[in-house]
Design an enzyme around this catalytic site. Structure first.
Site, PDB file in Angstrom:
ATOM      1  CG  ASN A 197      29.378  21.786 -17.808  1.00  0.00           C
ATOM      2  OD1 ASN A 197      28.839  21.767 -16.711  1.00  0.00           O
ATOM      3  ND2 ASN A 197      29.253  22.798 -18.670  1.00  0.00           N
ATOM      4  CG  HIS A 242      19.639  28.779 -16.366  1.00  0.00           C
ATOM      5  ND1 HIS A 242      19.699  27.469 -15.946  1.00  0.00           N
ATOM      6  CD2 HIS A 242      20.696  29.407 -15.804  1.00  0.00           C
ATOM      7  CE1 HIS A 242      20.751  27.318 -15.152  1.00  0.00           C
ATOM      8  NE2 HIS A 242      21.383  28.473 -15.049  1.00  0.00           N
ATOM      9  CG  ASN A 263      24.770  29.080 -15.382  1.00  0.00           C
ATOM     10  OD1 ASN A 263      23.982  29.841 -14.835  1.00  0.00           O
ATOM     11  ND2 ASN A 263      24.949  27.856 -14.975  1.00  0.00           N
ATOM     12  CD  GLU A 286      23.581  20.837 -14.323  1.00  0.00           C
ATOM     13  OE1 GLU A 286      24.800  20.940 -14.574  1.00  0.00           O
ATOM     14  OE2 GLU A 286      23.141  20.610 -13.195  1.00  0.00           O
ATOM     15  CG  ASN A 322      23.274  22.481  -6.679  1.00  0.00           C
ATOM     16  OD1 ASN A 322      22.630  23.090  -5.835  1.00  0.00           O
ATOM     17  ND2 ASN A 322      22.720  21.733  -7.605  1.00  0.00           N
ATOM     18  CG  ASN A 369      22.567  25.079 -17.864  1.00  0.00           C
ATOM     19  OD1 ASN A 369      23.120  24.001 -17.716  1.00  0.00           O
ATOM     20  ND2 ASN A 369      23.244  26.224 -17.810  1.00  0.00           N
ATOM     21  CB  CYS A 418      28.404  25.812 -10.770  1.00  0.00           C
ATOM     22  SG  CYS A 418      27.798  24.275 -10.153  1.00  0.00           S
ATOM     23  CB  CYS A 475      20.512  22.704 -11.923  1.00  0.00           C
ATOM     24  SG  CYS A 475      21.422  24.012 -12.763  1.00  0.00           S
ATOM     25  N   GLY A 476      21.536  24.425  -9.039  1.00  0.00           N
ATOM     26  CA  GLY A 476      21.324  25.619  -8.220  1.00  0.00           C
ATOM     27  C   GLY A 476      20.971  26.827  -9.061  1.00  0.00           C
ATOM     28  CB  THR A 477      22.590  28.462 -11.990  1.00  0.00           C
ATOM     29  OG1 THR A 477      22.897  27.235 -12.647  1.00  0.00           O
ATOM     30  CG2 THR A 477      23.849  29.000 -11.333  1.00  0.00           C
ATOM     31  N   GLY A 478      19.835  26.729 -11.987  1.00  0.00           N
ATOM     32  CA  GLY A 478      18.570  26.402 -12.651  1.00  0.00           C
ATOM     33  C   GLY A 478      17.371  26.679 -11.751  1.00  0.00           C
ATOM     34  CG  ASN A 489      24.494  19.381  -9.429  1.00  0.00           C
ATOM     35  OD1 ASN A 489      24.475  20.605  -9.502  1.00  0.00           O
ATOM     36  ND2 ASN A 489      24.927  18.645 -10.433  1.00  0.00           N
TER      37      ASN A 489
HETATM   38  O1  ZDP Z   1      26.009  26.172 -17.116  1.00  0.00           O
HETATM   39  C1  ZDP Z   1      26.380  24.994 -17.196  1.00  0.00           C
HETATM   40  O2  ZDP Z   1      27.052  24.595 -18.157  1.00  0.00           O
HETATM   41  C2  ZDP Z   1      25.979  24.051 -16.087  1.00  0.00           C
HETATM   42  N1  ZDP Z   1      26.049  22.694 -16.518  1.00  0.00           N
HETATM   43  C3  ZDP Z   1      26.921  24.328 -14.950  1.00  0.00           C
HETATM   44  C4  ZDP Z   1      26.531  23.657 -13.684  1.00  0.00           C
HETATM   45  C5  ZDP Z   1      25.362  24.328 -12.998  1.00  0.00           C
HETATM   46  C6  ZDP Z   1      24.984  23.629 -11.721  1.00  0.00           C
HETATM   47  N2  ZDP Z   1      24.176  22.484 -11.881  1.00  0.00           N
HETATM   48  C7  ZDP Z   1      24.358  24.545 -10.682  1.00  0.00           C
HETATM   49  O3  ZDP Z   1      24.051  24.042  -9.610  1.00  0.00           O
HETATM   50  O4  ZDP Z   1      24.211  25.726 -10.888  1.00  0.00           O
HETATM   51  C8  ZDP Z   1      26.144  23.058 -11.093  1.00  0.00           C
END
Ligand code: ZDP
Length: 279
Positions: free
Chosen positions: A63, A163, A161, A212, A74, A194, A72, A221-224, A11
Site C-alpha cells: 500500500n 473487509h 484481505n 482502503e 484490481n 478496508n 488485491c 477496489c476489486g476485493t472490496g 485503481n
Molecule cells: O487490503 C489492503 O490493504 C488493500 N488496500 C489492498 C488493495 C486492494 C485493492 N484495491 C483491490 O482491488 O483489491 C487493490
C-alpha cells in the site's frame, strides 16, 4: 528500476518484475516513495511480480503507506494482462500466487484483443478470527459497531484481505473521509481493515464506495467489490451475481455454486519507464 504503470477502473499500480531489479529486502519505503502522487510516480499500490514456474507467477502488493496487503483484485487483473501481453505466460490462463493463496486469472480475448480479465478470487472467509476481527467465534453479520457516536452495522468478509461492509439505506449518506479512517484503525480489527459503504440499487446492482486500508479512498477496489457482493448475499439483499458500480467504473462479481468468487473487469496500461528516484 524499470516499471509498468497500469490501472483497473482508476485503481492504479506500479508493477515491477522483482526478478529483474535489485530491490531492498523490505520494500515498504520503496512503496511509500513510488506511490506518492507528488514526490513519486503516483499509485494506489506497488506490485512486485516474480516467476514461480511454468505459467505461474508470484505477486506481492504494498500500500502507499508501506504496509503489505495479502490480496488485491484490481492488481491481479492488471498483472494478468501484463504477463499475457509481455508474453511472460504461454496463454490467457495462469496462476498467480499471493500471500492469500493461489489465484487464477484468465485474460478475456476477442479477435485477439484483450477485452478484460476474469479472476477466480477463491473462497471468501467469514469466520471472525479469519477476518481477523476480535470477538466470539462465528460470522460477523450486521453487527453493531460504535464509531464517533454513531452505530454502524458491519458485515465482515475476508477476500484474503480484511473487509468491513456497511449497507446504507435509501437517502442515508456517509462522510467517507471521517468514518473510513476510524473504522480502518478500529481496535476490533487487529490487522486494520478496508471499509465498503454499499447501496443496493437492485437485486443485481450494487453501488460501492471504498476506504482502503493503507491507501484511503480509491476509485475502485476489486476485493472490496467481491466482499460487498458476498455481504449482500449473506444478508439476503441480492442474488449471487451483480454488477458493482464503483467511482471508477463497473465490475461484474459472481459468487459461484463452487463457493468461489469470480470478478470480471478491465485492466489498462498507462505507461512504462524507469524510476530514477532514490529508495
Ligand atoms: O487490503 C489492503 O490493504 C488493500 N488496500 C489492498 C488493495 C486492494 C485493492 N484495491 C483491490 O482491488 O483489491 C487493490
Amino acid at each position: 528500476m524499470k516499471f509498468v504503470k497500469m490501472h483497473g477502473l482508476g485503481n492504479d499500480f506500479v508493477i515491477v518484475d522483482s526478478s529483474r531489479e535489485r530491490l531492498p529486502p523490505d520494500p515498504a519505503e520503496l512503496a511509500r516513495r513510488v506511490c506518492h502522487r507528488h514526490f513519486g510516480i503516483g499509485a494506489d499500490g506497488l506490485v512486485l511480480v516474480a516467476p514461480g514456474g511454468p505459467d505461474a507467477w508470484h505477486m506481492r502488493i504494498f500500500n502507499p503507506d508501506g504496509s503489505e496487503a495479502e490480496m488485491c483484485g484490481n492488481a491481479l487483473r492488471c498483472v494478468a494482462r501484463y504477463l499475457y501481453e509481455k508474453k511472460l505466460v504461454a496463454g490467457p490462463r495462469m496462476t498467480v500466487a499471493t500471500p492469500a493463496g493461489e489465484m487464477r486469472p484468465e485474460v478475456l480475448l476477442k479477435d485477439g484483443k484483450v477485452t478484460g480479465v476474469r479472476v477466480d478470487m477463491g473462497v471468501p472467509r467469514l469466520e471472525r478470527a479469519d477476518i481477523p476481527m476480535l470477538g466470539p467465534p462465528g460470522m460477523v453479520i450486521e453487527e453493531p459497531l460504535a464509531v464517533n457516536g454513531r452505530t454502524w452495522r458491519v458485515t465482515a468478509v475476508s477476500m484474503g484481505n480484511p473487509h468491513c461492509v456497511i449497507f446504507l439505506g435509501p437517502g442515508e449518506d456517509v462522510a467517507l473521509e471521517e468514518v473510513g479512517p476510524v473504522l480502518e484503525h478500529h481496535p476490533a480489527f487487529p490487522r486494520r481493515t478496508n471499509v465498503e459503504f454499499v447501496r443496493v440499487l437492485a437485486a443485481d446492482r450494487l453501488e460501492v464506495r471504498v476506504w482502503e486500508r493503507g491507501a484511503g479512498p480509491t476509485l475502485a477496489c476489486g476485493t472490496g467489490a467481491c466482499a460487498a457482493l458476498v455481504a449482500a448475499v449473506l444478508t439476503g439483499r441480492t442474488a449471487r451475481a451483480a454488477t458493482v458500480h464503483l467511482p471508477g467504473g463497473d465490475l461484474l462479481v459472481e459468487w459461484g455454486p463452487d463457493a468461489h468468487v469470480y470478478m470480471t473487469g478491465p485492466a489498462e496500461f498507462v505507461c512504462e519507464g524507469t524510476y530514477l528516484g532514490s529508495y
